[in-house]
Scaffold this motif. Structure first.
Motif, PDB file in Angstrom:
ATOM      1  N   ARG A  31      32.895  34.885  41.205  1.00  0.00           N
ATOM      2  CA  ARG A  31      32.469  36.251  41.505  1.00  0.00           C
ATOM      3  C   ARG A  31      31.107  36.217  42.180  1.00  0.00           C
ATOM      4  O   ARG A  31      30.316  35.304  41.948  1.00  0.00           O
ATOM      5  N   ASP A 147      35.075  39.947  43.785  1.00  0.00           N
ATOM      6  CA  ASP A 147      35.763  39.116  42.790  1.00  0.00           C
ATOM      7  C   ASP A 147      36.073  37.734  43.348  1.00  0.00           C
ATOM      8  O   ASP A 147      35.787  37.438  44.516  1.00  0.00           O
ATOM      9  N   GLU A 149      38.735  36.448  44.259  1.00  0.00           N
ATOM     10  CA  GLU A 149      39.743  36.437  45.324  1.00  0.00           C
ATOM     11  C   GLU A 149      39.190  36.976  46.646  1.00  0.00           C
ATOM     12  O   GLU A 149      39.920  37.087  47.624  1.00  0.00           O
ATOM     13  N   VAL A 153      34.971  44.810  44.527  1.00  0.00           N
ATOM     14  CA  VAL A 153      35.243  45.494  43.267  1.00  0.00           C
ATOM     15  C   VAL A 153      34.390  46.753  43.185  1.00  0.00           C
ATOM     16  O   VAL A 153      34.827  47.782  42.700  1.00  0.00           O
ATOM     17  N   PHE A 173      30.755  44.216  35.252  1.00  0.00           N
ATOM     18  CA  PHE A 173      31.642  43.509  36.175  1.00  0.00           C
ATOM     19  C   PHE A 173      31.930  42.100  35.656  1.00  0.00           C
ATOM     20  O   PHE A 173      33.076  41.661  35.607  1.00  0.00           O
ATOM     21  N   VAL A 174      30.896  41.403  35.233  1.00  0.00           N
ATOM     22  CA  VAL A 174      31.051  40.043  34.725  1.00  0.00           C
ATOM     23  C   VAL A 174      31.847  40.060  33.417  1.00  0.00           C
ATOM     24  O   VAL A 174      32.770  39.268  33.230  1.00  0.00           O
ATOM     25  N   ARG A 176      33.982  42.327  32.274  1.00  0.00           N
ATOM     26  CA  ARG A 176      35.374  42.700  32.525  1.00  0.00           C
ATOM     27  C   ARG A 176      36.191  41.494  32.974  1.00  0.00           C
ATOM     28  O   ARG A 176      37.295  41.264  32.501  1.00  0.00           O
ATOM     29  N   ASP A 177      35.623  40.727  33.877  1.00  0.00           N
ATOM     30  CA  ASP A 177      36.317  39.552  34.393  1.00  0.00           C
ATOM     31  C   ASP A 177      36.503  38.506  33.295  1.00  0.00           C
ATOM     32  O   ASP A 177      37.560  37.887  33.200  1.00  0.00           O
ATOM     33  N   GLU A 180      39.323  39.660  31.057  1.00  0.00           N
ATOM     34  CA  GLU A 180      40.623  39.474  31.729  1.00  0.00           C
ATOM     35  C   GLU A 180      41.030  38.009  31.740  1.00  0.00           C
ATOM     36  O   GLU A 180      42.199  37.682  31.519  1.00  0.00           O
ATOM     37  N   ARG A 181      40.095  37.123  31.987  1.00  0.00           N
ATOM     38  CA  ARG A 181      40.406  35.687  32.031  1.00  0.00           C
ATOM     39  C   ARG A 181      40.805  35.175  30.650  1.00  0.00           C
ATOM     40  O   ARG A 181      41.726  34.387  30.513  1.00  0.00           O
TER      41      ARG A 181
END
Length: 185
Positions: A31, A147, A149, A153, A173-174, A176-177, A180-181
Motif C-alpha cells: 500500500r 492499495d 493492486e 482507495v 486505511f492500513v 482495514r487492509d 482483510e488480509r
C-alpha cells in the motif's frame, strides 16, 4: 481533472532526488501514501514532511510506503526538504507532469486561507525553512491512498495550502487492509 476512487492510480515512472526510479500505480502488493506537496520551501509542506518522517517507521511496519512529490527542482528539494535524510522517496517534479496527471490544482485563495487559518503550523514550518517559506507557489497539496493492486482507495485534494489527509484516515486505511488480509488467511 481530479481523480476518484476506486479507479486505477495512473501509472508513472518518476526519479527520486537520488536518481532511483519510483513506479507509482503498479500492482506491487504494498500500500502507498502518495503525497503531492506545493514547493520545497513551503512551511506547511515541510512541517508535514517532519510529521511523516516521525511516523514513518510505524507506518512502514504496517506495510505502508510513503512517496513525497514536490513541484520544485532537485537543488531546492535538497536544500529545504532533504537536508536531513528522509526514510521515504522524495521526488522533484519542477515541470509538474505528475501534478497534471493527478489533477492537482492551484489556488491563491487556498494559499492565503492557510496563512490566515493555520498560523501555528505556519510558524512551525517557518522555523524549518526560514523566510524562504514566504515566497512559494500556489499549488495545492493532495494525498492519495493506493492499495497493493494499484487502485486508488481514497483521494484527498486540499482545501488550502496546509490541508493534508488526516493521519487517522491513513491509519484506518492500513488497519482495514490488515483486517482483510488476516480474514483471508
Amino acid at each position: 481533472m481530479k481523480l476518484a476512487a476506486p479507479n486505477a492510480a495512473p501509472r508513472m515512472y518518476l526519479k527520486d532526488i537520488d536518481g532511483k526510479t519510483i513506479v507509482i500505480g503498479k500492482a506491487s502488493g504494498r500500500r502507498t501514501l502518495l503525497c503531492f506537496f506545493r514547493d520545497a520551501a513551503c512551511p506547511f509542506c515541510n512541517f508535514r514532511i517532519y510529521e511523516l518522517t516521525a511516523k514513518h517507521a510505524a507506518l512502514q511496519r504496517l506495510g505502508l510506503d510513503v512517496i513525497a512529490v514536490f513541484k520544485s527542482d532537485v537543488p531546492a528539494v535538497r536544500r529545504f526538504v532533504a537536508r536531513q535524510p528522509r526514510p521515504f522517496p522524495v521526488i522533484a517534479d519542477p515541470a509538474g507532469l505528475a501534478y497534471e496527471t493527478y489533477g492537482i490544482e492551484r489556488s491563491l485563495w487556498g494559499k492565503l486561507k492557510a496563512i490566515a487559518m493555520r498560523i501555528p503550523t505556519l510558524l512551525k514550518g517557518l522555523r524549518i525553512v526560514g523566510l524562504a517559506g514566504l515566497n512559494t507557489n500556489n499549488v495545492m497539496p493532495a494525498d492519495f491512498l493506493i492499495d497493493g493492486e494499484g487502485k486508488l482507495v481514497e483521494t484527498w485534494y486540499a482545501r488550502d495550502a496546509g490541508d493534508h489527509i488526516p493521519f487517522e484516515r491513513i491509519e484506518l486505511f492500513v488497519a482495514r487492509d490488515l483486517i482483510e488480509r488476516s480474514a483471508a488467511a
